[in-house]
Every structure is written in structure tokens, then in C-alpha cells.
Motif scaffolding. Structure first.
Motif, PDB file in Angstrom:
ATOM      1  N   GLN A  26     -59.092   7.892 -44.975  1.00 19.41           N
ATOM      2  CA  GLN A  26     -59.883   7.879 -46.109  1.00 19.41           C
ATOM      3  C   GLN A  26     -59.512   7.560 -47.375  1.00 19.41           C
ATOM      4  O   GLN A  26     -60.009   7.061 -48.233  1.00 19.41           O
ATOM      5  N   ALA A  27     -58.167   7.966 -47.737  1.00 17.59           N
ATOM      6  CA  ALA A  27     -57.565   7.643 -48.803  1.00 17.59           C
ATOM      7  C   ALA A  27     -57.501   6.169 -49.101  1.00 17.59           C
ATOM      8  O   ALA A  27     -57.490   5.352 -50.144  1.00 17.59           O
ATOM      9  N   LEU A  28     -57.354   5.321 -47.869  1.00 20.51           N
ATOM     10  CA  LEU A  28     -57.351   3.797 -47.989  1.00 20.51           C
ATOM     11  C   LEU A  28     -58.738   3.171 -48.152  1.00 20.51           C
ATOM     12  O   LEU A  28     -58.753   1.869 -47.992  1.00 20.51           O
ATOM     13  N   THR A  31     -53.818  15.255 -49.218  1.00 18.72           N
ATOM     14  CA  THR A  31     -55.016  14.790 -50.134  1.00 18.72           C
ATOM     15  C   THR A  31     -54.755  14.217 -51.391  1.00 18.72           C
ATOM     16  O   THR A  31     -55.340  13.199 -51.854  1.00 18.72           O
ATOM     17  N   PHE A  65     -51.843  12.098 -51.184  1.00 14.68           N
ATOM     18  CA  PHE A  65     -51.091  11.146 -51.083  1.00 14.68           C
ATOM     19  C   PHE A  65     -52.156   9.754 -51.204  1.00 14.68           C
ATOM     20  O   PHE A  65     -53.094   9.767 -50.263  1.00 14.68           O
ATOM     21  N   HIS A  66     -51.738   8.715 -51.605  1.00 14.27           N
ATOM     22  CA  HIS A  66     -52.268   7.596 -51.597  1.00 14.27           C
ATOM     23  C   HIS A  66     -51.351   6.437 -51.143  1.00 14.27           C
ATOM     24  O   HIS A  66     -50.407   6.107 -51.697  1.00 14.27           O
ATOM     25  N   ALA A  70     -50.926   3.496 -50.944  1.00 17.96           N
ATOM     26  CA  ALA A  70     -50.765   2.317 -51.560  1.00 17.96           C
ATOM     27  C   ALA A  70     -49.439   2.584 -52.481  1.00 17.96           C
ATOM     28  O   ALA A  70     -48.754   1.842 -53.080  1.00 17.96           O
ATOM     29  N   GLU A  71     -49.440   3.967 -52.864  1.00 16.57           N
ATOM     30  CA  GLU A  71     -48.480   4.472 -53.807  1.00 16.57           C
ATOM     31  C   GLU A  71     -47.303   5.195 -53.411  1.00 16.57           C
ATOM     32  O   GLU A  71     -46.360   5.291 -54.268  1.00 16.57           O
ATOM     33  N   LEU A  90     -55.700  10.137 -44.600  1.00 17.15           N
ATOM     34  CA  LEU A  90     -54.908   8.950 -45.126  1.00 17.15           C
ATOM     35  C   LEU A  90     -56.020   7.792 -44.956  1.00 17.15           C
ATOM     36  O   LEU A  90     -55.765   6.932 -45.888  1.00 17.15           O
TER      37      LEU A  90
END
Length: 199
Positions: A192-194, A168, A170-171, A173-174, A190
């Protein structure tokens, strides 16, 4: 049951602890510098607010021991193993940490920023709010690891086995995740993170 012996404020320098066996002893605010702890075995030992400088932990084995809020500077942990150990709040700076093997235990709030963790193994470890910013974790195994709230900016997890871990924090893009292995539930996290939605 005998009370654990406490050693407080002691300084150890240049000593040879090669292959020693440490039992249930509590080291509080002690300093260890230029020690050889190669193949040392600790069982139920507690180090609290201790400083380790240029200590060789090569091939050492630690079981149910604790390193609480300790500082490791320029230490060598080549082939060291930690099983069921607690390292909450400890920090590692300019240390050799590979190949390191950690199974179980609590490494929450540990500072591993910029560390070279290529090929290391963390299994079933609690690493809540650990600092892994800019860490190089390519080819490592983080399986069943609680990484919730971890600091991961610019960390590399390429070709990592991340199955069963909390991603949770982990982004995409980063964090570099090229060829990392994840499970279906993690893929949803992942996505959802996007900011995407599964149709």
C-alpha cells in the motif's frame, strides 16, 4: 513507602562507578562526564534532563529505569541491556551502540539519527516518532516494535528481522529493506505504501 531521593544539578566527572548498583534515585539535570559505568546495574533509577559525555556503559544492565530527555554524547554502550526502560525524548550522538539489547519499554521520540545500529536488538519496544533517519540498522532485530510515525529517511534495514512491528512509517522508496524478514500483514502495508493494490 520511602520517597525517592532526588539529586539535582550535580556534576560528576572522572569517577569510577564500575559495577555499582543504583536503586530508586532521581537524578535531575545532572551532568556525567568521563565516568566508568561498566557493568553498572540500575533498577528503578530515574535520570531526567541529564547529560552524559564520554561515559562507558559497557555491559551495564538497566531494569525499569528511566532516561528522560537525556543527552548521550560519545558514550560507549557496548553490550548494554535495557529492560522495561523509558528513554523518551533522549538523544544519542557519536555513541557506540552495538551490540545493544533493548526489551520492552518506551523509546518514543528518541533521536538515533545516523546511528550505527547494525545487529542490535529491539523487542517489544515502543518507538513512536523516533528519529532513525540515515541510521544503519543492517542485520538488526526490530520485532514487535511500534515504529509508527518514525522518521526513517535514508535508513538501512537490510537483512533485518522486522516481524510484528508497525511499518506504517516505512516508505520503500526511501528506506533500504533488502532481504529483510517481514510477515504477511506487513507485506500488505508495504504494498500500500508503494501505491499498489493486491488483486
Amino acid at each position: 513507602m520511602a520517597e525517592m531521593e532526588t539529586v539535582e544539578g550535580a556534576s560528576f566527572s572522572g569517577e569510577d562507578w564500575y559495577g555499582d548498583e543504583l536503586g530508586e534515585r532521581h537524578y535531575l539535570r545532572c551532568t556525567f562526564r568521563d565516568l566508568d559505568m561498566t557493568e553498572l546495574v540500575s533498577q528503578g533509577t530515574v535520570f531526567e534532563e541529564c547529560v552524559f559525555g564520554n561515559v562507558k556503559f559497557n555491559a551495564s544492565r538497566h531494569t525499569d529505569s528511566a532516561f528522560l530527555r537525556c543527552s548521550f554524547l560519545r558514550c560507549n554502550l557496548f553490550e548494554a541491556e535495557f529492560a522495561g526502560c523509558k528513554l523518551t525524548g533522549s538523544s544519542f550522538e557519536q555513541c557506540t551502540l552495538r551490540p545493544l539489547r533493548v526489551t520492552g519499554g518506551d523509546w518514543s521520540f528518541v533521536n538515533l539519527g545516523e546511528a550505527d545500529l547494525r545487529g542490535v536488538t529491539f523487542q517489544g519496544v515502543r518507538m513512536r516518532e523516533a528519529d532513525l533517519a540515515m541510521a544503519h540498522c543492517d542485520g538488526a532485530t526490530f520485532s514487535g516494535v511500534d515504529l509508527s510515525g518514525a522518521h526513517l529517511a535514508k535508513a538501512r534495514f537490510n537483512k533485518c528481522d522486522l516481524r510484528g512491528s508497525d511499518l506504517t512509517a516505512f516508505h520503500p522508496a526511501e528506506v533500504e529493506l533488502r532481504d529483510a524478514v517481514i510477515d504477511a500483514a506487513q507485506a500488505v502495508v508495504l504494498v500500500q505504501a508503494l501505491g499498489l493494490r493486491l488483486g
